[in-house]
Design a protein around this motif. Structure first.
Motif, PDB file in Angstrom:
ATOM      1  N   LYS A 115       0.834  -1.160  -0.080  1.00 40.99           N
ATOM      2  CA  LYS A 115      -0.080   0.078   0.062  1.00 40.99           C
ATOM      3  C   LYS A 115       0.944   1.228  -0.034  1.00 40.99           C
ATOM      4  O   LYS A 115       0.427   2.125  -0.704  1.00 40.99           O
ATOM      5  CB  LYS A 115      -0.722   0.041   1.379  1.00 40.99           C
ATOM      6  CG  LYS A 115      -2.250   0.636   1.190  1.00 40.99           C
ATOM      7  CD  LYS A 115      -3.019   0.481   2.379  1.00 40.99           C
ATOM      8  CE  LYS A 115      -4.496  -0.400   2.073  1.00 40.99           C
ATOM      9  NZ  LYS A 115      -4.913  -0.844   3.518  1.00 40.99           N
ATOM     10  N   LEU A 116       2.022   1.097   0.756  1.00 35.18           N
ATOM     11  CA  LEU A 116       2.851   2.442   0.841  1.00 35.18           C
ATOM     12  C   LEU A 116       3.206   2.608  -0.758  1.00 35.18           C
ATOM     13  O   LEU A 116       3.256   3.963  -0.798  1.00 35.18           O
ATOM     14  CB  LEU A 116       3.918   2.022   1.860  1.00 35.18           C
ATOM     15  CG  LEU A 116       5.034   3.156   2.389  1.00 35.18           C
ATOM     16  CD1 LEU A 116       5.622   2.804   3.585  1.00 35.18           C
ATOM     17  CD2 LEU A 116       6.081   3.139   1.286  1.00 35.18           C
ATOM     18  N   SER A 117       3.603   1.499  -1.189  1.00 33.10           N
ATOM     19  CA  SER A 117       4.582   1.980  -2.326  1.00 33.10           C
ATOM     20  C   SER A 117       3.450   2.475  -3.525  1.00 33.10           C
ATOM     21  O   SER A 117       3.622   3.100  -4.375  1.00 33.10           O
ATOM     22  CB  SER A 117       5.043   0.651  -2.878  1.00 33.10           C
ATOM     23  OG  SER A 117       5.469   0.775  -4.416  1.00 33.10           O
ATOM     24  N   ASP A 118       2.286   1.722  -3.333  1.00 39.43           N
ATOM     25  CA  ASP A 118       1.300   2.229  -4.284  1.00 39.43           C
ATOM     26  C   ASP A 118       0.778   3.853  -4.274  1.00 39.43           C
ATOM     27  O   ASP A 118       0.590   4.573  -4.984  1.00 39.43           O
ATOM     28  CB  ASP A 118       0.068   1.453  -4.358  1.00 39.43           C
ATOM     29  CG  ASP A 118       0.360  -0.022  -4.851  1.00 39.43           C
ATOM     30  OD1 ASP A 118       1.233  -0.357  -5.243  1.00 39.43           O
ATOM     31  OD2 ASP A 118      -0.446  -0.966  -4.223  1.00 39.43           O
ATOM     32  N   GLU A 119       1.002   4.164  -2.938  1.00 43.39           N
ATOM     33  CA  GLU A 119       0.743   5.418  -2.571  1.00 43.39           C
ATOM     34  C   GLU A 119       1.562   6.456  -3.268  1.00 43.39           C
ATOM     35  O   GLU A 119       1.553   7.418  -3.906  1.00 43.39           O
ATOM     36  CB  GLU A 119       0.705   5.967  -1.190  1.00 43.39           C
ATOM     37  CG  GLU A 119      -0.561   5.442  -0.383  1.00 43.39           C
ATOM     38  CD  GLU A 119      -1.879   6.172  -1.059  1.00 43.39           C
ATOM     39  OE1 GLU A 119      -2.026   7.240  -1.379  1.00 43.39           O
ATOM     40  OE2 GLU A 119      -2.812   5.424  -1.249  1.00 43.39           O
ATOM     41  N   VAL A 120       3.124   5.996  -3.386  1.00 49.93           N
ATOM     42  CA  VAL A 120       4.072   6.774  -3.855  1.00 49.93           C
ATOM     43  C   VAL A 120       3.867   6.605  -5.409  1.00 49.93           C
ATOM     44  O   VAL A 120       4.126   8.016  -5.872  1.00 49.93           O
ATOM     45  CB  VAL A 120       5.268   6.217  -3.096  1.00 49.93           C
ATOM     46  CG1 VAL A 120       6.451   7.065  -4.067  1.00 49.93           C
ATOM     47  CG2 VAL A 120       5.689   6.337  -1.795  1.00 49.93           C
ATOM     48  N   ALA A 121       3.407   5.765  -5.825  1.00 43.01           N
ATOM     49  CA  ALA A 121       3.345   5.472  -7.202  1.00 43.01           C
ATOM     50  C   ALA A 121       2.324   6.447  -7.795  1.00 43.01           C
ATOM     51  O   ALA A 121       2.052   6.980  -9.286  1.00 43.01           O
ATOM     52  CB  ALA A 121       2.873   4.116  -7.720  1.00 43.01           C
ATOM     53  N   THR A 122       1.316   7.115  -6.729  1.00 49.06           N
ATOM     54  CA  THR A 122       0.508   8.068  -7.406  1.00 49.06           C
ATOM     55  C   THR A 122       0.497   9.366  -6.693  1.00 49.06           C
ATOM     56  O   THR A 122      -0.219  10.230  -6.969  1.00 49.06           O
ATOM     57  CB  THR A 122      -0.943   7.538  -6.838  1.00 49.06           C
ATOM     58  OG1 THR A 122      -1.041   7.456  -5.547  1.00 49.06           O
ATOM     59  CG2 THR A 122      -1.559   6.359  -7.597  1.00 49.06           C
ATOM     60  N   ASP A 123       1.428   9.498  -5.961  1.00 47.38           N
ATOM     61  CA  ASP A 123       1.830  11.000  -5.376  1.00 47.38           C
ATOM     62  C   ASP A 123       2.994  11.665  -5.882  1.00 47.38           C
ATOM     63  O   ASP A 123       4.142  11.001  -5.877  1.00 47.38           O
ATOM     64  CB  ASP A 123       2.207  10.881  -3.874  1.00 47.38           C
ATOM     65  CG  ASP A 123       2.437  11.724  -3.249  1.00 47.38           C
ATOM     66  OD1 ASP A 123       2.778  13.117  -3.728  1.00 47.38           O
ATOM     67  OD2 ASP A 123       2.855  11.924  -2.062  1.00 47.38           O
ATOM     68  N   PRO A 124       3.054  12.547  -6.770  1.00 45.07           N
ATOM     69  CA  PRO A 124       4.122  13.203  -7.579  1.00 45.07           C
ATOM     70  C   PRO A 124       5.054  13.603  -6.679  1.00 45.07           C
ATOM     71  O   PRO A 124       6.285  13.526  -6.954  1.00 45.07           O
ATOM     72  CB  PRO A 124       3.577  14.039  -8.400  1.00 45.07           C
ATOM     73  CG  PRO A 124       2.021  13.994  -8.589  1.00 45.07           C
ATOM     74  CD  PRO A 124       1.761  13.161  -7.354  1.00 45.07           C
ATOM     75  N   ASN A 125       4.935  14.079  -5.661  1.00 46.92           N
ATOM     76  CA  ASN A 125       5.957  14.594  -4.618  1.00 46.92           C
ATOM     77  C   ASN A 125       6.267  13.655  -3.633  1.00 46.92           C
ATOM     78  O   ASN A 125       6.884  13.948  -2.386  1.00 46.92           O
ATOM     79  CB  ASN A 125       5.518  15.861  -3.862  1.00 46.92           C
ATOM     80  CG  ASN A 125       5.338  16.906  -4.961  1.00 46.92           C
ATOM     81  OD1 ASN A 125       6.353  17.132  -5.683  1.00 46.92           O
ATOM     82  ND2 ASN A 125       4.328  17.880  -5.029  1.00 46.92           N
ATOM     83  N   GLY A 126       5.984  12.394  -3.572  1.00 46.36           N
ATOM     84  CA  GLY A 126       6.097  11.210  -2.570  1.00 46.36           C
ATOM     85  C   GLY A 126       7.611  10.699  -2.645  1.00 46.36           C
ATOM     86  O   GLY A 126       7.985  10.616  -3.614  1.00 46.36           O
TER      87      GLY A 126
END
Ligand code: GAL
Length: 872
Positions: free
Chosen positions: A236-247
């Motif tokens: 889940k953490l990785s998927d969030e970064v995959a959709t967060d351009p500033n993550g």
């Protein structure tokens, strides 16, 4: 090159278009594709608690294998209501007591030791070593000395990957910068890269062993910023970064998924990416071990057997073979969602893909999607990533593929995807698809992909207002004469006429391919790809001449732009034309440009009556982690609803003949009519007409041609590629259809003695790195070659061999300088290799010695400015 060709008659098509229409299956009639969570009521035989890195997927797979190896007749995975808790249920033939389960709970390494001490589990999964305090608690619970070999088992090696969003241009950070970022000292991307925006932190929660290791290896005395979002679940953490351009986030390296891993450096070392290679050598700064803990004298009859099985099947314990471990781990890599792999990342592409996602989620509610994209038009960057994953046995559930050679040669032949013939039958697709299209995806009676849409490659787009301002009129078709006359007018007005964005070279190859079609016509195209016409035919050379002439009108920043940025330049009135497939229409639509008023189109010069097909399909992976969900996805893609939603946004035309045409704009109406009346031809640049090896050779020849404009060289390179003859080899490895060979090499006369000493018994790889005059910077082709080389060298067969990186110069300038220059060139290549985890044994330069071409012209000198790679 084996000739293979796809072409269809207009009559065949018309007959098919008149076939009775069949309704698609109504939305929502199929049940949700993933099994619903269910509580097990069976006997719990073994409990494994702890690390999410291990327990999320890997431990489940090992439990399944173990139970099967113990003779279970049925093994089933049963997720519990609570996230990250799964029962593996097994039935044994002679067990009168009924099924038994292995319970896996993955709430973090801390819970491994708490639960072991509390008697709540038999095996503790840990992504860091036990602390003395935890060991003391386990000892007082009577479990023995947890640091002893009886209790502590090294399961394998892992790297903690630090990753960002794929759109972030940053590639590397130092360990110190990472510490500053995660502790809140650096808060904006502009402080460390060309990107700007407030940094968003994503970190595992307090129970996580990964977090503990990160604290000790990276943060040190610093404290994680309270702004960080925390996760129990690494996927889940990785998927969030995959959709967060500033993550930015971190997790075990199997969890990179749709994000981009960063190369990391510490002190003065080079930045390294987490790869099996760099982790296995412990060079990657965030390498760590993974553990299974159990009591010194386990009461449970399964414990020891299970641990021994896990260590032997993963290559852990004394025979630690991290490469094997990683291969296995990537197979089982943690995925909870349907993974759809594509290269659709431009504005228009992403919007259109989203439209299918929405329909899929409406038709099959409850199934998550992992949108796994690798940016780069035409799939040039995505395909190598995909191939590496397929070769490692780690396929996405479904991926984008062009029909023809690409589908059959790269995916069907090596057995990477399954036929979906039954789906075509049950959905009635054979009746609503033109046979011509079905043929492109069918072999030996089996159909292998669902087509989302059909693009036309040969379209010349123009800025209506800019052309009008310059007195240029475009009719229903265009000849080369008319095209160049228009270009001259724009050039005279100081405007680059032809917009090209070939930071991915395929875009220039696309321009050439359609120019070629414009000269040789549909019959010539057929003859060329069936071997009847040669690549040095005068007509082919004429096309090369036109292509060379076009370069005079191209925007000077073409090599810096992507294809869609070139389309944008057209919208902004900075260029007059662009020759691009009608995915460009997707960009116009996204930007709300008005047909005719803002932009117009015509078949690219000379190609009226021909339709260069660039079709997009989706496959079903063999061993798809979510097979049912994938079949549901394919049903969605082929549904009338999706075809009507996707294609109007993408610029392509639907493949079904029963769609509501009124839903499509003027361009689509035009393209649909053309499709019905034109000769249909397969694209080479988009993988349909020729094998990948030829496609690569074409791209390479284009790169050389844009520099030397030498038609003879261009034609000869293609003749040679199509003959597919190579030098005698003593070793050979296929890499994505491209062969790097190890050549038997004679020692050249006049070779310096130190060179002879190094290369005796060595073989030279059939690739050289080239440089501009006086320069040590690798060119674009060299960087692409480098990736192929790393793949080759990571192969265990080559790991034992010494790698020699040897530089040379041309004869311009003085000897001392040339020697230094050639050495620095070798160093530049070595540095790039080191960043990818490969350290050459020898890096040296020999100046102007051993020229491979005459030094009396620039052509030859360019060849001599090279770095050779040898293996011994
Ligand atoms: C093609 C693909 C199109 C479009 C284009 C640019 O190969 O078939 O759908 O995406 O590349 O990326």
């Amino acid at each position: 090159m084996k000739p293979k060709f796809y072409t269809f008659s207009v009559f065949e098509l018309i007959a098919l278009l008149l076939l009775p229409l069949v309704q698609s299956v109504p939305a929502g009639t199929t049940s949700a594709p993933l099994p619903s969570p269910q509580q097990s009521a069976t006997r719990v035989a073994l409990r494994l608690h702890g690390s999410n890195t291990i327990g999320k997927e890997l431990a489940l797979a090992v439990c399944e294998d173990f139970l099967k190896s113990e003779g279970a007749t049925s093994v089933q995975r049963k997720p519990r209501e609570k996230e990250d808790e799964t029962d593996i249920e097994a039935i044994f033939p002679n067990e009168s007591a009924g099924p038994l389960t292995f319970e896996v709970q993955a709430h973090g390494t801390k819970t491994a030791f708490e639960d072991l001490a509390a008697g709540k589990c038999e095996i503790g999964m840990a992504s860091r070593q036990i602390t003395p305090e935890e060991a003391r608690q386990c000892a007082s619970a009577g479990l023995g000395d947890m640091f002893s070999p009886a209790c502590e088992n090294v399961l394998g090696l892992d790297g903690i990957a630090v990753f960002v969003n794929r759109s972030n241009p940053i590639n590397a950070l130092t360990k110190e910068q990472i510490a500053d970022i995660f502790s809140g000292g650096i808060t904006d991307w502009s402080q460390v890269s060309a990107h700007s925006g407030a940094i968003n932190l994503h970190a595992p929660d307090e129970k996580s062993g990964t977090f503990d290791v990160f604290k000790s290896l990276v943060l040190g005395t610093k404290v994680l910023s309270p702004q960080a979002l925390r996760y129990e679940n690494s996927a889940k953490l990785s998927d969030e970064v995959a959709t967060d351009p500033n993550g930015i986030g971190f997790a075990g390296m199997a969890f990179v998924r749709g994000s981009k891993p960063l190369a990391i450096s510490q002190a003065s070392t080079r930045p390294l990416l987490p790869t099996p290679f760099t982790v296995a050598t412990w060079d990657y700064p965030l390498s760590r071990r993974l553990f299974l803990y159990m009591p010194a004298h386990p009461q449970n009859k399964w414990s020891r057997k299970f641990v021994e099985f896990a260590l032997s099947s993963l290559g852990g314990g004394s025979k630690l073979t991290p490469a094997g471990f990683f291969a296995r781990r990537s197979v089982e890599s943690a995925r909870s969602k349907l993974e759809v792999f594509s290269w659709w990342t431009s504005g228009g592409e992403a919007t259109a893909l989203d439209a299918i996602f929405n329909i899929y989620q409406k038709q099959y509610p409850g199934t998550g999607i992992l949108n796994a994209t690798v940016a780069g038009g035409g799939g040039s960057a995505a395909r190598p990533v995909l191939q590496a994953r397929l070769a490692a046995g780690n396929p996405p559930d479904t991926w984008q593929s062009h029909p023809g050679w690409e589908l059959f040669d790269q995916y069907v032949e090596p057995n990477y995807c399954e036929p979906i013939t039954e789906l075509y039958q049950s959905e009635g697709w054979y009746k609503v698809l033109p046979k011509a299209l079905v043929n492109l995806i069918t072999k030996d009676g089996k159909t292998y992909a669902v087509l989302a849409g059909v693009h036309r490659g040969n379209v010349l787009w123009y800025n209506t207002k800019l052309l009008a301002k310059n007195g240029i009129k475009v009719g229903n078709k265009m000849s080369f004469g008319e095209f160049f006359a228009a270009c001259d007018k724009l050039k005279a007005a100081g405007t680059p006429a032809l917009g090209v964005g070939d930071s991915g070279i395929w875009a220039s190859a696309h321009l050439f391919e359609n120019t070629l079609l414009g000269v040789i016509g549909p019959q010539g195209w057929t003859d060329l790809f069936s071997g009847k016409m040669k690549w040095d035919d005068p007509n082919v050379k004429q096309a090369m001449q036109y292509f060379a002439k076009m370069q005079d009108y191209v925007n000077p920043d073409h090599a810096l732009l992507t294809w869609d940025q070139a389309v944008k330049a057209l919208m902004d009135g900075k260029v007059g034309f662009t020759l691009m497939g009608d995915w460009a229409d997707g960009e116009f639509i996204k930007a709300h440009m008005k047909e005719k008023e803002d932009f117009g189109w015509v078949s690219s010069p000379g190609t009226d009556g021909s339709f260069m097909i660039v079709a997009d399909g989706f496959t079903l992976a063999k061993g798809a982690p979510h097979k049912e969900a994938t079949i549901a996805w394919l049903k969605s893609v082929g549904s009338k609803e999706a075809q009507e939603a996707f294609n109007p946004l993408k610029g392509s035309i639907p493949v079904r003949t029963d769609v509501d045409k009124s839903k499509f704009d003027g361009y689509h109406q035009w393209s649909m009519n053309e499709f019905a009346r034109d000769k249909l031809l397969p694209s080479c640049v988009h993988g349909e007409a020729a094998p990948a090896g030829f496609q690569t050779a074409l791209n390479n020849a284009i790169i050389s041609f844009t520099v030397d404009k030498n038609i003879e060289n261009f034609a000869n390179a293609l003749v040679q590629a199509s003959d597919n003859t190579g030098q005698e080899t003593i070793g050979r490895l296929d890499f994505i259809g491209q062969k790097i060979k190890i050549q038997k090499t004679e020692i050249p006369p006049g070779a310096p003695p130190e060179f002879v000493k190094e290369i005796s018994g060595a073989g030279k790889l059939s690739l050289d790195f080239h440089f501009r005059r006086g320069d040590t910077q690798l060119d674009r082709k060299s960087l692409a070659d480098l990736d192929s080389l790393v793949e080759l060298l990571a192969n265990p067969t080559f790991q034992q061999r010494r790698l020699l990186v040897l530089g040379f110069s041309d004869n311009a300038g003085n000897a001392r300088r040339n020697r230094a220059l050639s050495k620095n060139r070798a160093k530049a290549v070595a540095e790039q290799l080191q960043m990818r985890g490969i350290t050459p044994s020898l890096v040296d330069g020999y100046g102007k010695a051993l020229p491979i071409a005459p030094n009396n012209n620039e052509d030859g000198r360019e060849k001599n400015r090279r770095v050779e790679v040898w293996l011994r």
